[in-house]
Structure formats: structure tokens, C-alpha cells
Write an enzyme that holds these catalytic residues in place. Structure first.
Site, PDB file in Angstrom:
ATOM      1  N   GLY A   1       8.664  39.699  71.327  1.00  0.00           N
ATOM      2  CA  GLY A   1       8.133  40.899  70.903  1.00  0.00           C
ATOM      3  C   GLY A   1       7.721  40.715  69.422  1.00  0.00           C
ATOM      4  O   GLY A   1       8.182  39.737  68.704  1.00  0.00           O
TER       5      GLY A   1
ATOM      6  N   PRO B   1      11.837  40.620  63.735  1.00  0.00           N
ATOM      7  CA  PRO B   1      12.038  40.367  65.254  1.00  0.00           C
ATOM      8  C   PRO B   1      10.882  39.120  65.429  1.00  0.00           C
ATOM      9  O   PRO B   1      10.755  38.814  66.722  1.00  0.00           O
ATOM     10  CB  PRO B   1      11.317  41.803  65.648  1.00  0.00           C
ATOM     11  CG  PRO B   1      10.470  42.365  64.703  1.00  0.00           C
ATOM     12  CD  PRO B   1      10.941  42.229  63.521  1.00  0.00           C
TER      13      PRO B   1
ATOM     14  N   ASP C   1      18.837  30.831  62.148  1.00  0.00           N
ATOM     15  CA  ASP C   1      18.953  31.226  63.486  1.00  0.00           C
ATOM     16  C   ASP C   1      17.841  30.704  64.257  1.00  0.00           C
ATOM     17  O   ASP C   1      16.950  30.398  63.949  1.00  0.00           O
ATOM     18  CB  ASP C   1      19.200  32.902  63.747  1.00  0.00           C
ATOM     19  CG  ASP C   1      20.571  33.165  63.685  1.00  0.00           C
ATOM     20  OD1 ASP C   1      21.492  32.327  63.299  1.00  0.00           O
ATOM     21  OD2 ASP C   1      20.872  34.417  63.694  1.00  0.00           O
TER      22      ASP C   1
ATOM     23  N   MET D   1      20.199  41.236  74.737  1.00  0.00           N
ATOM     24  CA  MET D   1      20.550  40.358  75.506  1.00  0.00           C
ATOM     25  C   MET D   1      21.192  40.842  76.895  1.00  0.00           C
ATOM     26  O   MET D   1      22.289  40.501  77.295  1.00  0.00           O
ATOM     27  CB  MET D   1      21.663  39.804  74.519  1.00  0.00           C
ATOM     28  CG  MET D   1      21.231  38.991  73.237  1.00  0.00           C
ATOM     29  SD  MET D   1      22.528  38.551  72.247  1.00  0.00           S
ATOM     30  CE  MET D   1      22.827  40.275  71.415  1.00  0.00           C
TER      31      MET D   1
ATOM     32  N   LYS E   1      22.190  30.216  67.831  1.00  0.00           N
ATOM     33  CA  LYS E   1      22.744  30.213  69.111  1.00  0.00           C
ATOM     34  C   LYS E   1      21.838  30.849  70.052  1.00  0.00           C
ATOM     35  O   LYS E   1      21.153  32.014  69.803  1.00  0.00           O
ATOM     36  CB  LYS E   1      24.171  31.119  68.789  1.00  0.00           C
ATOM     37  CG  LYS E   1      24.959  30.795  67.695  1.00  0.00           C
ATOM     38  CD  LYS E   1      26.237  31.566  67.430  1.00  0.00           C
ATOM     39  CE  LYS E   1      27.173  31.403  66.495  1.00  0.00           C
ATOM     40  NZ  LYS E   1      26.341  31.668  65.129  1.00  0.00           N
TER      41      LYS E   1
ATOM     42  N   THR F   1      14.933  45.440  62.900  1.00  0.00           N
ATOM     43  CA  THR F   1      15.467  44.912  63.969  1.00  0.00           C
ATOM     44  C   THR F   1      14.655  44.863  65.166  1.00  0.00           C
ATOM     45  O   THR F   1      13.606  45.544  65.444  1.00  0.00           O
ATOM     46  CB  THR F   1      16.827  45.939  64.432  1.00  0.00           C
ATOM     47  OG1 THR F   1      17.689  45.362  65.537  1.00  0.00           O
ATOM     48  CG2 THR F   1      16.515  47.310  64.620  1.00  0.00           C
ATOM     49  N   ALA F   2      14.903  44.152  66.505  1.00  0.00           N
ATOM     50  CA  ALA F   2      14.091  44.125  67.513  1.00  0.00           C
ATOM     51  C   ALA F   2      13.698  45.454  68.100  1.00  0.00           C
ATOM     52  O   ALA F   2      12.448  45.678  68.662  1.00  0.00           O
ATOM     53  CB  ALA F   2      14.771  42.985  68.633  1.00  0.00           C
TER      54      ALA F   2
ATOM     55  N   GLY G   1      17.571  36.634  62.635  1.00  0.00           N
ATOM     56  CA  GLY G   1      16.517  37.256  63.552  1.00  0.00           C
ATOM     57  C   GLY G   1      16.922  38.528  63.352  1.00  0.00           C
ATOM     58  O   GLY G   1      18.156  39.105  63.455  1.00  0.00           O
ATOM     59  N   GLY G   2      15.991  39.299  63.475  1.00  0.00           N
ATOM     60  CA  GLY G   2      16.160  40.800  63.155  1.00  0.00           C
ATOM     61  C   GLY G   2      16.709  41.454  61.875  1.00  0.00           C
ATOM     62  O   GLY G   2      16.264  41.028  60.909  1.00  0.00           O
ATOM     63  N   ASP G   3      17.785  42.308  62.180  1.00  0.00           N
ATOM     64  CA  ASP G   3      18.504  42.730  61.140  1.00  0.00           C
ATOM     65  C   ASP G   3      19.994  42.145  61.314  1.00  0.00           C
ATOM     66  O   ASP G   3      20.755  42.076  62.262  1.00  0.00           O
ATOM     67  CB  ASP G   3      18.744  44.286  61.168  1.00  0.00           C
ATOM     68  CG  ASP G   3      19.397  44.792  60.012  1.00  0.00           C
ATOM     69  OD1 ASP G   3      18.967  44.986  58.677  1.00  0.00           O
ATOM     70  OD2 ASP G   3      20.881  44.951  60.046  1.00  0.00           O
TER      71      ASP G   3
ATOM     72  N   GLU H   1     -29.415  18.749  40.548  1.00  0.00           N
ATOM     73  CA  GLU H   1     -28.626  19.816  39.976  1.00  0.00           C
ATOM     74  C   GLU H   1     -27.227  20.009  40.564  1.00  0.00           C
ATOM     75  O   GLU H   1     -26.236  20.050  39.900  1.00  0.00           O
ATOM     76  CB  GLU H   1     -29.404  21.242  39.967  1.00  0.00           C
ATOM     77  CG  GLU H   1     -28.592  22.379  39.483  1.00  0.00           C
ATOM     78  CD  GLU H   1     -29.493  23.533  39.770  1.00  0.00           C
ATOM     79  OE1 GLU H   1     -28.778  24.622  39.671  1.00  0.00           O
ATOM     80  OE2 GLU H   1     -30.339  23.676  40.156  1.00  0.00           O
TER      81      GLU H   1
END
Length: 458
Positions: free
Chosen positions: A414, A227, A250, A385, A272, A333-334, A303-305, A22
Site C-alpha cells: 500500500g 505505510p 522494522d 495481518m 519481524k 497507519t496502514a 512501520g505505520g503507527d 567565453e
């Protein structure tokens, strides 16, 4: 990936099936649908396979398997309840570099048969790598319900016109734009749904003629990647990545987010990091303009906003000066994402009625900072930063009235599985910063004391 997905052309090609019960019958039926020449080796033949043999739908070779039998087959399937025989079939194929599938035994498979959604010529294969076939079938059922029947005639008509469209639209970007407009066109799809093939074909020709007379205009979409956690990318951001011809991204954009980029899109890293700039801002601006002026759909993935310490406004100013069309897709954003995943509320009725975001990087050396404003009570201070200037931040905030015992947290990675949180006080901030992995986010304020009780992500 555990298996490389591909679609094999088995039309008029010999395929060997060892077994005729089968389970073997179900595999044989799939192979027959693909146009394969199915050859069977089995000592016992079930009723269903016997009927196929009598109708000359498959070929019975013999009763007992020999290793050399696999040499005349494109691929082999072993579907017996004899473990020793299945092992012998596997070994013969592996020694001769032939593909083999031993049913219900992933360890002995060099290829697997996925669950299939068939809207020929559109086909979707779902695989769990042989680990959970029932799950694959359930996913197939959901996809079957979601996909419209019109896919089959739509793909068939596209196949008929593919070479003609290529001859008319010589640029790949123009062809992609045409097909996207056609497949989303309600007149075209409704004609196919009503089985009015002639009307659908006329609509195709009309749109093709319109495309020829249209000059492609590029556009840049500034997309916030969030983030880190790919689940925090917005739906609009995902759609932009799927449509992009070129993506400039980025260094802080995670690999899981990059995986959402369309596979044939060009990817350019322009990220960067502190003391390690790869591409300067002027070059990035020029690349955005250059690709957009070629009529391409460009995504600047940040990254983030983009508008929160992301230099997004500077890039839009350059685009506007060059006359390039643009749009913006915001990101989380972070300061919002990383603190939420750390269990730190930015505001709280008892501890903070305001939240202030600043960057540890000044626009130019020597700029005056209003430390008295930053040291205000009952507010949360979030510093992007800032780890490299942690000593200055601690000293100045304390000097301007912030208590040295004010709770602080440093969040690295994060929202990711590797997220690290260090908690201390304003007095110990410099020591914490030396241990923190960069990039990191600094949070200063009484709300940090809630982290231990509100943390949820690990």
C-alpha cells in the site's frame, strides 16, 4: 547515483583548460577561485582570457593539443566548439586515468562542475548529472536566498575551535551535542550576525564549559514511518531520524524512508515478519535501553503507527521500567494510508458510519473473538495481518450475519508504486488471500464498492 560528489583541493595544483573562449573563461575563473594553477592550450585566445595571460594569472602553454599534455594536470577541462578536439581530449584523459570535463557534453565527462553556493568555508554543490544545468542554477538561487550570511564566520570559528573541543570532549556524542547546541544558540548566532566575533567566541567557550559539566542523557524516540510512501513520514519523524545516533528499524520500513537516516548513524534491523522473526521483542527492548543508557539518541522506527498493532506500548513500558526517557512521533497507519491510496474511504454517509481496526494475529491461541461485533452492518472492518486466516475470517463473518456478497479488498504494498489491489466478495476472500503478496491489509465493507470510481493512485 550517477556521479560521486566530492570536493577537490586544487590549491597550487596544475589544471589544464583546452580552449580560451567565453565558456573557457568562466571555468578558468572558478578554478582560479579554488587556487588552481591554470594552464591553457588554445589556438585562439578570447579577450577575457588574454587579459588573464597578460596579468600572469594563468599560463599559456601552446596552441595545439597533444594527448601527453594531460599527464601533467590533476584534471582537464575541454571548452571548445571543436567536437573532434573535445573527443581527443576526452580519449587522452580516459586512456591515462585522468579526470576530464567536456563542457556541455555529459557523455564525455568523468567529472562535472556543479552549481555552487559559496559561503566559504561552507560550500553547497548542486548537480543534475549534467542533464539540466539551468535547473541546478535555479536551485542554487533558491538556496542562496534561504541561507543566512552568518554561515561563513560560524564555520570559520568552528574550524578554529575544532581540535580544542575534541580535546575537551573526548566522546563523539558529547561533541556532536555541543556543536548542535552552539549552532542553534541565538546569542552565538546574533553575535556573529552583528560582527561581534569576540562575543561569539566568549559564548562558545561558555557553552563548552557547560557541556563539560553535563552528563549526557540518552532518549528513545518511537517514530511511526507510515505505510510505505516516504512522503507520508511526518516532519517530526524526519527530524528525529536526522538527529539519531542509532536507529532500530522494522522490516516493513521502506528503503526510501531509511534513506532519511543520518549517514553516520548506526542502523540495526530488528524487523519481524510472519514465521520469520529476526529479533525477538525482549532483545529489541534491551537494545533500546542499552543504547539510551550510553547517552545516545535512539530512534525506534516502526512501520505505520507505533501504537496501532506496532507493540509500541510494550517497548515504552520496558523503557519506563528502566528509567529511560522517551517520546512518541505518531505515523500514518496502514488502515488510513493504504485505503486512501486505494480509493477506499473508511467511512461514508450512505455505507459506513464506523470503522473498526483488528489484527489477524491473536495475542494467544484460543482467545475468543466477538464475531457478532465484527459482523455488524454499516461499518468498515480493516484487518491487519489477516491473509493467513482469511478462510476463518470469511467463514465466521458469514456465520454471524455478514452477507457473503459483502465487498472486500486486499491491499498489498500500500502507498508504494508496487501497490496491488484485489477486489472481490467475502465468499471469495480465501481465494484472494492465496494470491495476495504479504504483508497485506484486508478491507471488508460496502465502501469497497467505491474503489473502482475513486481510485487515483497508480
Amino acid at each position: 547515483m550517477d556521479y560521486f560528489p566530492l570536493y577537490a583541493n586544487l590549491k597550487q595544483r596544475p589544471v589544464l583548460v583546452v580552449g580560451a573562449g567565453e565558456v573557457a573563461f568562466r571555468k578558468i575563473e572558478l578554478l582560479r577561485q579554488a587556487g588552481a594553477q591554470v594552464r591553457v592550450i588554445a589556438a585562439k585566445v578570447g579577450a577575457a582570457v588574454q587579459q588573464l595571460l597578460e596579468q600572469n594569472q594563468v599560463q599559456w602553454l601552446k596552441a595545439h593539443f597533444e594527448p601527453s599534455d594531460v599527464e601533467q594536470a590533476v584534471l582537464t577541462i575541454a571548452a571548445t566548439d571543436d567536437a573532434q578536439l573535445n573527443q581527443a581530449v576526452h580519449d587522452a584523459c580516459v586512456q591515462r586515468h585522468r579526470l576530464v570535463n567536456v563542457v556541455d557534453n555529459p557523455a564525455l565527462c568523468t567529472f562535472i562542475v556543479p552549481a555552487i553556493v559559496d559561503r566559504s568555508p561552507v560550500q553547497i554543490a548542486i548537480s543534475t548529472g549534467g542533464t539540466a544545468p539551468v535547473l541546478a542554477r535555479q536551485l542554487r538561487q533558491k538556496i542562496e536566498q534561504a541561507l543566512p550570511p552568518v554561515l561563513a564566520p560560524m564555520a570559520a570559528l568552528a574550524g578554529q575551535y575544532r581540535s580544542r573541543v575534541k580535546a575537551v570532549l573526548t566522546q563523539a556524542t558529547a561533541r556532536r551535542s555541543f556543536w548542535e547546541k552552539l549552532f542553534a544558540d541565538p546569542i552565538f548566532t546574533e553575535a556573529l550576525s552583528a560582527q561581534r566575533a569576540q562575543h561569539a567566541e566568549q559564548r562558545l567557550q561558555q557553552l563548552l564549559h557547560t557541556q563539560v559539566d553535563t552528563t549526557l542523557i540518552g532518549q528513545v524516540t518511537l517514530v511511526g514511518a507510515g505505510p510505505g510512501d516516504s512522503g507520508l513520514l511526518t516532519l517530526a519523524g524526519f527530524q528525529a531520524l536526522q538527529a539519531a545516533d542509532v536507529v532500530l528499524y522494522d522490516a516493513l520500513v521502506g528503503k526510501d524512508v531509511l534513506a532519511f537516516i543520518r549517514r553516520d548513524a548506526q542502523r540495526i534491523a530488528v524487523g519481524k515478519r510472519a514465521h520469520a522473526h529476526q529479533v525477538d521483542q525482549a532483545t529489541t527492548n534491551q537494545l533500546l535501553i542499552q543504547y539510551a543508557q550510553q547517552g545516545l539518541r535512539v530512534v525506534r522506527l516502526k512501520g505505520g503507527d507505533p501504537f496501532v498493532f506496532g507493540r509500541g506500548a510494550e517497548e515504552l513500558e520496558a523503557l519506563k521500567a528502566a528509567g529511560v526517557s522517551y517520546r512518541v512521533v505518531p505515523g500514518i497507519t496502514a488502515a488510513l494510508g493504504a485505503t486512501a491510496y486505494a480509493g477506499i474511504p473508511l467511512t461514508h454517509r450512505l455505507y459506513a458510519q464506523a470503522a473498526l481496526f483488528i489484527t489477524g494475529h491473536c495475542r494467544a491461541e484460543g482467545d475468543d473473538i466477538d464475531w457478532s461485533c465484527l459482523a455488524r452492518q454499516r461499518q468498515t472492518l480493516v484487518i491487519y495481518m489477516g491473509t493467513l486466516k482469511a478462510t476463518e475470517i470469511s467463514t465466521q463473518l458469514i456465520a454471524h450475519g455478514k452477507a457473503s456478497t459483502t465487498p472486500v479488498a486486499i491491499i498489498s504494498q500500500g502507498t508504494l508504486a508496487e501497490q496491488q489491489i484485489q477486489v472481490g466478495t467475502l465468499a471469495t476472500l480465501p481465494a484472494l488471500a492465496q494470491q495476495a503478496e504479504r504483508p497485506a491489509l484486508i478491507v471488508v465493507g460496502e465502501v469497497v464498492q467505491l474503489q473502482a470510481s475513486l481510485q487515483w493512485f497508480s
